[in-house]
Design an enzyme around this catalytic site. Structure first.
Site, mmCIF file in Angstrom:
data_model
loop_
_atom_site.group_PDB
_atom_site.id
_atom_site.type_symbol
_atom_site.label_atom_id
_atom_site.label_comp_id
_atom_site.label_asym_id
_atom_site.label_seq_id
_atom_site.Cartn_x
_atom_site.Cartn_y
_atom_site.Cartn_z
ATOM 1 N N PRO A 176 0.817 -1.218 0.000
ATOM 2 C CA PRO A 176 0.000 0.000 0.000
ATOM 3 C C PRO A 176 0.853 1.271 0.000
ATOM 4 O O PRO A 176 0.359 2.351 -0.338
ATOM 5 C CB PRO A 176 -0.799 -0.101 1.304
ATOM 6 C CG PRO A 176 -0.746 -1.538 1.699
ATOM 7 C CD PRO A 176 0.546 -2.076 1.161
ATOM 8 N N GLU A 180 0.560 -8.591 8.621
ATOM 9 C CA GLU A 180 0.499 -7.144 8.889
ATOM 10 C C GLU A 180 1.501 -6.370 8.047
ATOM 11 O O GLU A 180 1.355 -5.187 7.813
ATOM 12 C CB GLU A 180 0.746 -6.857 10.374
ATOM 13 C CG GLU A 180 -0.517 -6.838 11.202
ATOM 14 C CD GLU A 180 -1.257 -8.176 11.147
ATOM 15 O OE1 GLU A 180 -2.463 -8.151 10.893
ATOM 16 O OE2 GLU A 180 -0.617 -9.241 11.334
ATOM 17 N N ARG A 215 -0.428 -8.953 -21.181
ATOM 18 C CA ARG A 215 -1.216 -8.780 -22.401
ATOM 19 C C ARG A 215 -0.551 -7.808 -23.376
ATOM 20 O O ARG A 215 -0.959 -7.713 -24.528
ATOM 21 C CB ARG A 215 -2.651 -8.354 -22.070
ATOM 22 C CG ARG A 215 -2.741 -7.047 -21.339
ATOM 23 C CD ARG A 215 -4.158 -6.749 -20.883
ATOM 24 N NE ARG A 215 -5.070 -6.511 -21.996
ATOM 25 C CZ ARG A 215 -5.001 -5.456 -22.813
ATOM 26 N NH1 ARG A 215 -4.063 -4.547 -22.613
ATOM 27 N NH2 ARG A 215 -5.852 -5.309 -23.797
ATOM 28 N N ASP A 223 -6.746 -0.142 -26.626
ATOM 29 C CA ASP A 223 -7.272 -0.190 -25.271
ATOM 30 C C ASP A 223 -7.756 1.151 -24.780
ATOM 31 O O ASP A 223 -7.171 2.182 -25.056
ATOM 32 C CB ASP A 223 -6.178 -0.639 -24.270
ATOM 33 C CG ASP A 223 -5.672 -2.016 -24.576
ATOM 34 O OD1 ASP A 223 -6.360 -2.748 -25.304
ATOM 35 O OD2 ASP A 223 -4.594 -2.345 -24.068
HETATM 36 C C1 JBZ Z 1 -1.785 -3.567 -1.785
HETATM 37 C C2 JBZ Z 1 0.574 -7.226 3.679
HETATM 38 O O1 JBZ Z 1 0.543 -7.307 2.322
HETATM 39 C C3 JBZ Z 1 -0.239 -6.421 1.632
HETATM 40 C C4 JBZ Z 1 -1.413 -5.895 2.180
HETATM 41 C C5 JBZ Z 1 -2.173 -5.006 1.467
HETATM 42 C C6 JBZ Z 1 -1.787 -4.638 0.199
HETATM 43 C C7 JBZ Z 1 -0.624 -5.178 -0.330
HETATM 44 C C8 JBZ Z 1 0.157 -6.086 0.353
HETATM 45 S S1 JBZ Z 1 -0.392 -4.511 -1.892
HETATM 46 N N1 JBZ Z 1 -2.423 -3.739 -0.663
HETATM 47 C C9 JBZ Z 1 -2.179 -2.660 -2.877
HETATM 48 O O2 JBZ Z 1 -1.683 -2.783 -3.950
HETATM 49 O O3 JBZ Z 1 -3.011 -1.779 -2.613
#
Ligand code: JBZ
Length: 261
Positions: free
Chosen positions: A94, A121, A159, A174
């Site tokens: 994230p 986590e 792709r 696309d």
């Molecule tokens: C992602 C703990 O591992 C995670 C948790 C949430 C998450 C990702 C990896 S990658 N969210 C995203 O791309 O938004």
């Protein structure tokens, strides 16, 4: 320019990647040797009896953190046999930069990429700091791990590899390739449950159809994703279409008359 691509996916759940690429376009591309999707179980790079991949966080706190060493060692093993020396090592997190079609295009130029899926986590910070060459997120929602984001990236990138799409489909057509949304599509029947296909599409007038489609592209992008229009390169006709849609019939005598009665 390469015409083959390998994606290694480091994960605690390698089976998750079997079904999504086992059908249709990707199955054909794999069978034809154009792409190679290689899930790698991080657990295979542990050395202890219980194959432990996570541990409690230094400093305390809830939950578990993925250990760095199995991930580093898995990447070491990949490096030893990779044909491309500067392949991207991408951590799905994230905290990463937001994925888009431009990033997909950049990644598709490599013959080899590695995706690392976190789970639990989080992941020891030495992975993003000293192992990954890039961190990517697919969007602002909460997920349980990086596996689904890895699937999204693999789909968008693979792709684009030459030959993966049939000769009929071109990645240049696309939505998003030109930065705007696509025009609406219809097929038979011409009327379904009282809903008619726009008459222009049945007219056989190809010049008028092309004009209508271009206007639809502008119209729906303006309505649904106006921020995309700011970035797009619009021609003179497109700009007039935007103007007409934003200020409908401004200065028109007909409108003034209709308004009064
Ligand atoms: C992602 C703990 O591992 C995670 C948790 C949430 C998450 C990702 C990896 S990658 N969210 C995203 O791309 O938004």
């Amino acid at each position: 320019m390469h015409n083959k691509m390998r994606i290694d996916i480091l994960t605690l759940f390698p089976q998750l990647f079997e079904a999504p690429f086992g059908f249709g376009i990707f199955k054909r591309a794999i069978d034809n040797g154009l792409i190679n999707i290689n899930p790698i179980n991080i657990r295979d790079y542990t050395h202890d009896k219980h194959h432990i991949v996570d541990d409690s966080p230094y400093g305390g706190g809830a939950g578990m953190v993925m250990k760095p060493d199995p991930i580093f060692e898995a990447v070491d093993a990949i490096k030893e046999k990779s044909e491309e020396k500067d392949f991207p090592i991408i951590l799905l997190t994230p905290q990463g930069r937001l994925f888009n079609h431009k990033i997909a295009l950049e990644l598709s130029l490599h013959s080899h990429i590695v995706l690392i899926c976190g789970h639990y986590e989080g992941i020891d910070e030495r992975v993003p700091e000293h192992l990954a060459t890039d961190c990517i997120s697919i969007g602002d929602y909460v997920l349980t791990g990086g596996e689904v984001p890895a699937l999204v990236i693999a789909d968008a990138v693979l792709r684009l590899v030459p030959g993966v799409l049939g000769s009929e489909d071109s990645p240049l057509d696309d939505s998003h390739a030109h930065g705007l949304l696509e025009y609406p599509q219809y097929t038979r029947p011409p009327e379904y449950r009282g809903h008619k296909v726009p008459e222009i599409l049945l007219s056989g007038n190809h010049a008028q159809i092309a004009k209508w489609r271009r206007e639809q592209i502008i119209k729906r992008t303006l309505e649904r994703r106006p921020e995309l229009l700011d970035k797009a390169e619009l021609g003179k006709e497109d700009k007039l279409t935007v103007e007409r849609l934003v200020h409908p019939r401004e200065g028109s005598e007909r409108r003034k008359k209709n308004k009064k009665g």
